[in-house]
Design a protein around this motif. Structure first.
Motif, PDB file in Angstrom:
ATOM      1  N   THR A  73      -6.155   6.449  17.870  1.00 33.89           N
ATOM      2  CA  THR A  73      -5.865   5.329  16.970  1.00 33.89           C
ATOM      3  C   THR A  73      -6.163   5.783  15.552  1.00 33.89           C
ATOM      4  OG1 THR A  73      -8.105   4.411  17.176  1.00 33.89           O
ATOM      5  CG2 THR A  73      -6.421   3.595  18.706  1.00 33.89           C
ATOM      6  N   ALA A  74      -5.312   5.380  14.628  1.00 30.50           N
ATOM      7  CA  ALA A  74      -5.481   5.781  13.232  1.00 30.50           C
ATOM      8  C   ALA A  74      -5.000   4.649  12.340  1.00 30.50           C
ATOM      9  CB  ALA A  74      -4.690   7.058  12.938  1.00 30.50           C
ATOM     10  N   GLU A  75      -5.789   4.322  11.326  1.00 32.76           N
ATOM     11  CA  GLU A  75      -5.386   3.260  10.414  1.00 32.76           C
ATOM     12  C   GLU A  75      -5.764   3.613   8.976  1.00 32.76           C
ATOM     13  OE1 GLU A  75      -8.355  -0.257  10.162  1.00 32.76           O
ATOM     14  OE2 GLU A  75      -8.320   0.309  12.294  1.00 32.76           O
ATOM     15  N   VAL A  76      -4.941   3.138   8.062  1.00 35.34           N
ATOM     16  CA  VAL A  76      -5.225   3.308   6.646  1.00 35.34           C
ATOM     17  C   VAL A  76      -4.756   2.052   5.927  1.00 35.34           C
ATOM     18  CG1 VAL A  76      -3.022   4.442   6.071  1.00 35.34           C
ATOM     19  CG2 VAL A  76      -5.046   4.850   4.651  1.00 35.34           C
ATOM     20  N   SER A  77      -5.498   1.672   4.898  1.00 38.46           N
ATOM     21  CA  SER A  77      -5.132   0.480   4.134  1.00 38.46           C
ATOM     22  C   SER A  77      -5.549   0.667   2.683  1.00 38.46           C
ATOM     23  CB  SER A  77      -5.808  -0.766   4.715  1.00 38.46           C
ATOM     24  OG  SER A  77      -7.224  -0.621   4.713  1.00 38.46           O
ATOM     25  N   GLN A  78      -4.803   0.006   1.796  1.00 38.50           N
ATOM     26  CA  GLN A  78      -5.109   0.029   0.372  1.00 38.50           C
ATOM     27  C   GLN A  78      -4.281  -1.048  -0.333  1.00 38.50           C
ATOM     28  OE1 GLN A  78      -2.560   3.944  -0.224  1.00 38.50           O
ATOM     29  NE2 GLN A  78      -3.117   3.171  -2.231  1.00 38.50           N
ATOM     30  N   ASP A  79      -4.504  -1.207  -1.630  1.00 39.57           N
ATOM     31  CA  ASP A  79      -3.771  -2.210  -2.422  1.00 39.57           C
ATOM     32  C   ASP A  79      -2.490  -1.604  -3.000  1.00 39.57           C
ATOM     33  OD1 ASP A  79      -5.182  -0.479  -4.053  1.00 39.57           O
ATOM     34  OD2 ASP A  79      -5.562  -1.977  -5.599  1.00 39.57           O
ATOM     35  N   TRP A  80      -1.667  -1.060  -2.129  1.00 43.90           N
ATOM     36  CA  TRP A  80      -0.479  -0.309  -2.534  1.00 43.90           C
ATOM     37  C   TRP A  80       0.633  -1.218  -3.019  1.00 43.90           C
ATOM     38  CZ3 TRP A  80       4.606   0.176  -0.796  1.00 43.90           C
ATOM     39  CH2 TRP A  80       5.288   1.353  -1.160  1.00 43.90           C
ATOM     40  N   VAL A  81       0.872  -2.333  -2.351  1.00 47.03           N
ATOM     41  CA  VAL A  81       2.008  -3.196  -2.681  1.00 47.03           C
ATOM     42  C   VAL A  81       1.883  -3.750  -4.086  1.00 47.03           C
ATOM     43  CG1 VAL A  81       3.194  -5.343  -2.103  1.00 47.03           C
ATOM     44  CG2 VAL A  81       2.510  -3.765  -0.276  1.00 47.03           C
ATOM     45  N   ASP A  82       0.747  -4.329  -4.417  1.00 38.46           N
ATOM     46  CA  ASP A  82       0.563  -4.903  -5.755  1.00 38.46           C
ATOM     47  C   ASP A  82       0.427  -3.821  -6.824  1.00 38.46           C
ATOM     48  OD1 ASP A  82       0.668  -7.455  -4.749  1.00 38.46           O
ATOM     49  OD2 ASP A  82      -1.502  -7.682  -4.595  1.00 38.46           O
ATOM     50  N   ARG A  83      -0.281  -2.758  -6.486  1.00 36.17           N
ATOM     51  CA  ARG A  83      -0.554  -1.719  -7.488  1.00 36.17           C
ATOM     52  C   ARG A  83       0.712  -1.030  -7.955  1.00 36.17           C
ATOM     53  NH1 ARG A  83      -4.189   3.756  -6.477  1.00 36.17           N
ATOM     54  NH2 ARG A  83      -3.991   4.613  -8.592  1.00 36.17           N
TER      55      ARG A  83
END
Length: 355
Positions: free
Chosen positions: A166-176
């Motif tokens: 399992t691997a996950e990544v998240s960040q504020d990419w859409v707004d940024r």
């Protein structure tokens, strides 16, 4: 001095002359990775190109490049400057043509990820690279992280291969990046999966050494044409019956990355926050969790790894084949998500590792 002595002296000077690097793209990658060349005793940044004059001027100032070696046209820079290598830090869809132009001039190339956003282009670069003496390295920095290198060592042990990942990544990419080239599919080739997600896919593919067989995905697209994803869930099935599930979200307030790789004996775990190199742990079914001390002191920069590959003649840490494997999985994921989410087969010739 005899002619032989002069020739030997010239050869010695050439051997110790710094690598002359041209920076292609004066944005974040150009400046951040370019700084590594500025600080390297065996390299020198001698030229920079960017289509935006304000970006070009800022990059030139930060990297110490004179105004007469700052260009707004890539081909002009290649013709005018005496270069040994280029760093390509431009939007994704531009990589292929820019790499080819460098190949035509027998230059070493360090290209930011992804290698390309077109599968045929990636195949072509792998074939061309195999016929060259110069280095082509892809900017997948997890190949340099001690945690991912430790994970690769575990799965290189005889009799061990991960089965459940399992691997996950998240960040504020859409707004940024709203309105930026990263959300323009003509420049980015896709969305979050082709941007930050490319690193996560590569980190798992490279450290496990597994061969993808088929890919299924569903995505939340930001556009009606279904070209730019802001969230994605991707399942990769491997030839050993292992599976990996990737969860990627560009809508969270901060960056986190978590990877879990299990076999029948235990697991390795990798966790990162705010773009720091990952923390590492091993889980054993008998002794529990173990966190070995991993030194980051000797972790090379991309520039250092690139120069080292040139000087030693060894294979770079991230190769064109690594880039092709990621592109093959990524393109299959988009194909699946734009249809009904069913599994899409991956061509084994695209993802098979070298012996």
């Amino acid at each position: 001095m005899s002619n032989t002595a002069v020739e030997e002296s010239d050869a010695a000077d050439a051997e110790h002359a710094p690598l002359r690097v041209g920076i292609v793209g004066g944005g974040f990658i150009g400046k951040a990775v370019g700084e590594g060349f500025v600080e390297h005793e065996d390299a020198a940044v001698v030229a920079v190109v960017d289509i935006a004059e304000d970006v070009l001027e800022e990059a030139g100032e930060e990297l110490g490049v004179d105004a007469d070696s700052q260009y707004t046209d890539y081909e002009t820079m290649l013709e005018a400057e005496e270069l040994d290598a280029v760093l390509i830090g431009t939007p994704h869809t531009l990589h292929y043509d820019q790499i080819l132009a460098a190949f035509e001039r027998d230059l070493h190339v360090l290209c930011d990820k992804p290698l390309t956003t077109d599968l045929d282009d990636a195949r072509d670069l792998v074939e061309r690279d195999a016929e060259r003496d110069e280095v082509l390295m892809v900017g997948y920095q997890r190949h340099l992280y001690p945690a991912f290198r430790a994970a690769k060592e575990v799965w290189n042990e005889d009799g061990r291969e991960p089965r459940w990942i399992t691997a996950e990544v998240s960040q504020d990419w859409v707004d940024r990046f709203e309105g930026a080239w990263r959300q323009d599919p003509d420049l980015s080739g896709g969305g979050y999966l082709y941007d930050t997600g490319s690193h996560l896919l590569d980190g798992v593919l490279w450290s496990t050494g597994l061969t993808p067989e088929a890919v299924s995905a569903n995505m939340h697209f930001l556009d009606d044409e279904k070209r730019v994803d802001g969230r994605a869930n991707v399942t990769v099935r491997f030839t050993n019956d292992a599976t990996a599930t990737f969860s990627l979200s560009g809508e969270t307030p901060c960056m986190r990355e978590h990877v879990r790789m299990w076999d029948e004996d235990g697991a390795v775990t990798l966790d990162s926050r705010d773009w720091e190199p990952s923390e590492y742990a091993e889980i054993d079914d008998e002794s529990g969790e173990y966190r070995p001390r991993l030194s980051r002191k000797d972790q090379p920069t991309k520039a250092e790894a690139f120069v080292d590959a040139i000087e030693t003649g060894e294979r770079p840490v991230a190769t064109a084949l690594d880039g092709l494997r990621v592109t093959a999985v990524t393109e299959a994921a988009y194909e699946s998500a734009r249809a009904d989410g069913s599994f899409v087969a991956v061509d084994p010739d695209d993802v098979a590792l070298d012996d």
